[in-house]
Design a protein around this motif. Sequence first.
Motif, mmCIF file in Angstrom:
data_model
loop_
_atom_site.group_PDB
_atom_site.id
_atom_site.type_symbol
_atom_site.label_atom_id
_atom_site.label_comp_id
_atom_site.label_asym_id
_atom_site.label_seq_id
_atom_site.Cartn_x
_atom_site.Cartn_y
_atom_site.Cartn_z
ATOM 1 N N VAL A 84 -1.491 4.404 6.607
ATOM 2 C CA VAL A 84 -0.583 5.548 6.647
ATOM 3 C C VAL A 84 -0.906 6.449 7.839
ATOM 4 O O VAL A 84 0.001 6.909 8.544
ATOM 5 C CB VAL A 84 -0.667 6.351 5.327
ATOM 6 C CG1 VAL A 84 0.128 7.655 5.437
ATOM 7 C CG2 VAL A 84 -0.144 5.516 4.161
ATOM 8 N N ILE A 85 -2.187 6.695 8.072
ATOM 9 C CA ILE A 85 -2.594 7.569 9.179
ATOM 10 C C ILE A 85 -2.178 6.970 10.524
ATOM 11 O O ILE A 85 -1.539 7.642 11.352
ATOM 12 C CB ILE A 85 -4.117 7.800 9.148
ATOM 13 C CG1 ILE A 85 -4.502 8.629 7.916
ATOM 14 C CG2 ILE A 85 -4.585 8.507 10.429
ATOM 15 C CD1 ILE A 85 -5.989 8.700 7.658
ATOM 16 N N ILE A 86 -2.514 5.720 10.756
ATOM 17 C CA ILE A 86 -2.190 5.062 12.030
ATOM 18 C C ILE A 86 -0.679 4.890 12.174
ATOM 19 O O ILE A 86 -0.115 5.101 13.260
ATOM 20 C CB ILE A 86 -2.889 3.700 12.138
ATOM 21 C CG1 ILE A 86 -4.413 3.872 12.068
ATOM 22 C CG2 ILE A 86 -2.487 2.987 13.430
ATOM 23 C CD1 ILE A 86 -4.983 4.751 13.161
ATOM 24 N N GLY A 87 -0.013 4.537 11.082
ATOM 25 C CA GLY A 87 1.437 4.341 11.131
ATOM 26 C C GLY A 87 2.210 5.613 11.396
ATOM 27 O O GLY A 87 3.368 5.564 11.844
ATOM 28 N N PHE B 74 -0.575 -6.364 2.616
ATOM 29 C CA PHE B 74 -0.195 -5.528 3.758
ATOM 30 C C PHE B 74 -1.360 -5.452 4.743
ATOM 31 O O PHE B 74 -2.522 -5.395 4.360
ATOM 32 C CB PHE B 74 0.149 -4.131 3.252
ATOM 33 C CG PHE B 74 0.974 -3.306 4.199
ATOM 34 C CD1 PHE B 74 2.349 -3.445 4.266
ATOM 35 C CD2 PHE B 74 0.361 -2.368 5.023
ATOM 36 C CE1 PHE B 74 3.099 -2.672 5.130
ATOM 37 C CE2 PHE B 74 1.102 -1.584 5.882
ATOM 38 C CZ PHE B 74 2.484 -1.743 5.945
ATOM 39 N N LYS B 75 -1.051 -5.438 6.057
ATOM 40 C CA LYS B 75 -2.075 -5.397 7.095
ATOM 41 C C LYS B 75 -1.772 -4.289 8.116
ATOM 42 O O LYS B 75 -0.665 -3.759 8.156
ATOM 43 C CB LYS B 75 -2.167 -6.750 7.816
ATOM 44 C CG LYS B 75 -2.462 -7.929 6.896
ATOM 45 C CD LYS B 75 -3.846 -7.842 6.289
ATOM 46 C CE LYS B 75 -4.154 -9.057 5.421
ATOM 47 N NZ LYS B 75 -5.493 -8.948 4.771
ATOM 48 N N VAL C 229 1.645 -0.493 11.900
ATOM 49 C CA VAL C 229 2.020 -0.054 13.247
ATOM 50 C C VAL C 229 3.492 -0.340 13.508
ATOM 51 O O VAL C 229 4.229 0.520 14.026
ATOM 52 C CB VAL C 229 1.139 -0.749 14.308
ATOM 53 C CG1 VAL C 229 1.638 -0.417 15.715
ATOM 54 C CG2 VAL C 229 -0.316 -0.325 14.142
ATOM 55 N N THR C 230 3.943 -1.536 13.141
ATOM 56 C CA THR C 230 5.346 -1.902 13.340
ATOM 57 C C THR C 230 6.273 -0.986 12.558
ATOM 58 O O THR C 230 7.276 -0.483 13.089
ATOM 59 C CB THR C 230 5.587 -3.359 12.911
ATOM 60 O OG1 THR C 230 4.737 -4.227 13.671
ATOM 61 C CG2 THR C 230 7.044 -3.761 13.143
ATOM 62 N N PHE D 205 7.768 5.215 1.741
ATOM 63 C CA PHE D 205 7.649 6.526 1.107
ATOM 64 C C PHE D 205 6.300 7.171 1.420
ATOM 65 O O PHE D 205 6.219 8.371 1.706
ATOM 66 C CB PHE D 205 7.821 6.402 -0.407
ATOM 67 C CG PHE D 205 9.209 5.989 -0.826
ATOM 68 C CD1 PHE D 205 10.307 6.242 -0.027
ATOM 69 C CD2 PHE D 205 9.415 5.326 -2.025
ATOM 70 C CE1 PHE D 205 11.581 5.864 -0.407
ATOM 71 C CE2 PHE D 205 10.687 4.943 -2.417
ATOM 72 C CZ PHE D 205 11.774 5.211 -1.606
ATOM 73 N N LEU D 206 5.221 6.374 1.355
ATOM 74 C CA LEU D 206 3.889 6.905 1.661
ATOM 75 C C LEU D 206 3.782 7.284 3.141
ATOM 76 O O LEU D 206 3.206 8.319 3.485
ATOM 77 C CB LEU D 206 2.818 5.865 1.311
ATOM 78 C CG LEU D 206 2.656 5.512 -0.171
ATOM 79 C CD1 LEU D 206 1.651 4.385 -0.335
ATOM 80 C CD2 LEU D 206 2.218 6.726 -0.978
ATOM 81 N N LEU D 207 4.348 6.446 3.997
ATOM 82 C CA LEU D 207 4.280 6.678 5.438
ATOM 83 C C LEU D 207 4.993 7.959 5.844
ATOM 84 O O LEU D 207 4.607 8.621 6.812
ATOM 85 C CB LEU D 207 4.905 5.486 6.167
ATOM 86 C CG LEU D 207 4.891 5.499 7.702
ATOM 87 C CD1 LEU D 207 3.461 5.480 8.217
ATOM 88 C CD2 LEU D 207 5.684 4.310 8.245
ATOM 89 N N ALA D 208 6.032 8.321 5.107
ATOM 90 C CA ALA D 208 6.828 9.499 5.463
ATOM 91 C C ALA D 208 6.104 10.810 5.197
ATOM 92 O O ALA D 208 6.426 11.832 5.809
ATOM 93 C CB ALA D 208 8.149 9.479 4.689
ATOM 94 N N ILE D 209 5.114 10.799 4.305
ATOM 95 C CA ILE D 209 4.499 12.055 3.862
ATOM 96 C C ILE D 209 3.936 12.886 5.016
ATOM 97 O O ILE D 209 4.308 14.066 5.168
ATOM 98 C CB ILE D 209 3.408 11.781 2.799
ATOM 99 C CG1 ILE D 209 4.049 11.224 1.526
ATOM 100 C CG2 ILE D 209 2.643 13.067 2.480
ATOM 101 C CD1 ILE D 209 3.047 10.750 0.489
ATOM 102 N N PRO D 210 3.040 12.349 5.860
ATOM 103 C CA PRO D 210 2.482 13.208 6.928
ATOM 104 C C PRO D 210 3.543 13.724 7.887
ATOM 105 O O PRO D 210 3.556 14.915 8.228
ATOM 106 C CB PRO D 210 1.495 12.265 7.650
ATOM 107 C CG PRO D 210 1.183 11.197 6.657
ATOM 108 C CD PRO D 210 2.442 11.002 5.868
ATOM 109 N N ALA D 211 4.440 12.839 8.320
ATOM 110 C CA ALA D 211 5.442 13.218 9.321
ATOM 111 C C ALA D 211 6.414 14.255 8.785
ATOM 112 O O ALA D 211 6.722 15.245 9.456
ATOM 113 C CB ALA D 211 6.203 11.982 9.792
#
Length: 277
Positions: free
Chosen positions: A91-94, A146-147, A152-153, A191-197
């Motif tokens: 999540v952080i890197i993405g 998941f990797k 990143v993609t 959904f998880l990836l969207a949280i920081p942004a």
Amino acid sequence: MTWTEAIVLGIVQGLTEFLPISSSGHMRITSAVFFGADAGASFTAVTQLGTEAAVLLYFAKDIWRISKTWVIGIWDKSARKEFDYKMAWYVIIGSIPIGVIGFAFKDQIRTAARNLWLVSIVLIVFSFVLAFAEYFGRQARNLERFKMPDAVTMGFAQALALIPGVSRSGGTASAGLFLGLTREAALRFSFLLAIPAVVMSGVFSLPDVFDKSGGGLVPSGAQMVVATIIAFGLGYASIAWLLKYVSAHTFYPFVLYRVAVGGIVLALLINGTISAT
């Protein structure tokens, strides 16, 4: 901004944020078609705090477990083998691509990117991206497989959603499907990836949402709060519905919907019913 406008836009944000149809695009279109002015990117960003609060509540157990494992893993090497520790880093890197690109093109995102010619065309074009992803995606991997390259993609796919009409969930879900993930796995990471942004964007947009110099719709503090609360309630229901839906259905209905909306907006622009800016 009138109370009707604030309530309607809050409803639109809550209903569309997690569906692969672009909430920012719908907010822009709704403002132009029904209210004759743009509520602005800042209004959208702040109401997204409501929908993101819905994500935090819906995935509270997962988020707590992932966060706790990540903190422990900083000091305890044995915890770094846990999938939750890795997921935190995914999540952080993405989240980096959308942060960098969003900062670099902040002015363009708030102005040129909100042109309705662009929004309508992007709605249609990315509907085909979603359709191709649905058709060609093997859907052979769940979230446990998941990797980092997947993160990143999908992170770069999320950055495309800075353009209204792309859709954050649509872009990331399409990328996930192309990578071989199941629909549900792609959406859960989305959904998880969207949280920081989303949280950072909403917080930094708070001062701008009440700026009257832009000439668009300007809400009062009370209207902003109500719109965000409405977005939260409907957003929570939308998450639950969508995850259940994609477990047994395709994205094709959303593809058709996107094409229809994009086509209608193009027709309204061509005959001069609405202005592109």
